[in-house]
Scaffold this motif. Sequence first.
Motif, PDB file in Angstrom:
ATOM      1  N   ASP A  27       0.833  -1.200   0.000  1.00 58.87           N
ATOM      2  CA  ASP A  27       0.000   0.000   0.000  1.00 58.87           C
ATOM      3  C   ASP A  27       0.870   1.253   0.000  1.00 58.87           C
ATOM      4  OD1 ASP A  27      -2.417  -1.437   0.046  1.00 58.87           O
ATOM      5  OD2 ASP A  27      -2.277  -1.671   2.230  1.00 58.87           O
ATOM      6  N   THR A  28       1.934   1.235   0.787  1.00 60.44           N
ATOM      7  CA  THR A  28       2.907   2.323   0.847  1.00 60.44           C
ATOM      8  C   THR A  28       4.287   1.697   1.032  1.00 60.44           C
ATOM      9  OG1 THR A  28       2.680   2.544   3.252  1.00 60.44           O
ATOM     10  CG2 THR A  28       1.272   3.950   1.883  1.00 60.44           C
ATOM     11  N   VAL A  51       4.075  -0.296  -5.541  1.00 58.14           N
ATOM     12  CA  VAL A  51       3.116   0.593  -4.892  1.00 58.14           C
ATOM     13  C   VAL A  51       2.370   1.330  -6.000  1.00 58.14           C
ATOM     14  CG1 VAL A  51       2.786   2.612  -3.430  1.00 58.14           C
ATOM     15  CG2 VAL A  51       4.508   0.897  -2.805  1.00 58.14           C
ATOM     16  N   GLN A  52       1.047   1.253  -6.000  1.00 55.85           N
ATOM     17  CA  GLN A  52       0.274   1.904  -7.058  1.00 55.85           C
ATOM     18  C   GLN A  52       0.363   3.425  -6.914  1.00 55.85           C
ATOM     19  OE1 GLN A  52      -3.620   0.285  -7.612  1.00 55.85           O
ATOM     20  NE2 GLN A  52      -4.021   1.457  -9.464  1.00 55.85           N
TER      21      GLN A  52
END
Length: 261
Positions: A27-28, A51-52
């Motif tokens: 996520d991060t 990470v998107q």
Amino acid sequence: MNIPMYQIDAFTATVFSGNPAAVCLLDTWLDDTVLQAVAAENNLSETAFLVQNTTGFDLRWFTPVTEVALCGHATLASAFVQFYCQHWNKDTILFDTRHSGPLTVARKGDLLEMDFPSRPPAACEPSDTLSRALGEAPRQVYESDEDLMAVFDSETTVAGLQPDMSLLAQLDSRGIIITAPGDHCDFVSRFFGPKVGIPEDPVTGSAHCVLIPFWASKLGKNDLHARQVSQRGGELFCQLAHDRVMIAGRAALYLEGMIKI
């Protein structure tokens, strides 16, 4: 903390061949010591972390001992996870990397095609240490930004070499590529990186940033079919496009699970 993880065999259509890479979805960003510990625990040649972001994904790659600036098979594996496991709904994925800039991977039929930088090698003087480490003197030696490349006359020679890893680790390069014309493809190669914790990498996408411009020049054509003749083996479909190289291959899902830390 739970981290989704996939293990993908890259540059092959079947499991138990090609080059295995772990792909971890974050996520991060976590602390680098945690990322390195996960890569060491996985004990594969590469672990990719994604990470998107607003345009695609931030991407980093770690061997069991260090972060690397560019990795082909783990990029292919990361794209496979997004396309086929996470159902990415576009035909192209943009990966932003810290040291190699933006990289794209596109679906082309049953292939995934990576757009990577071309890194033509320059001829250099062979060293006695290199010849002793490989067990045979190469016909020619070249160097790129990170790697040495030793050229031999035949696929049989490349497939049969049994290098001394302790001697290879003494050379001032990230890794050593060995290559020759192929018997049933345009060229073959192997890659050794004991200095970065990879005695032999089964299939090495980043090495083809060097191999493709070299063999395109030698063979007088820009579309090339390559094989990496490691024990596991792998197949690559390559194209030289000015200052870029297109490296395409298939991949297969071996494992999916959850890391708990």
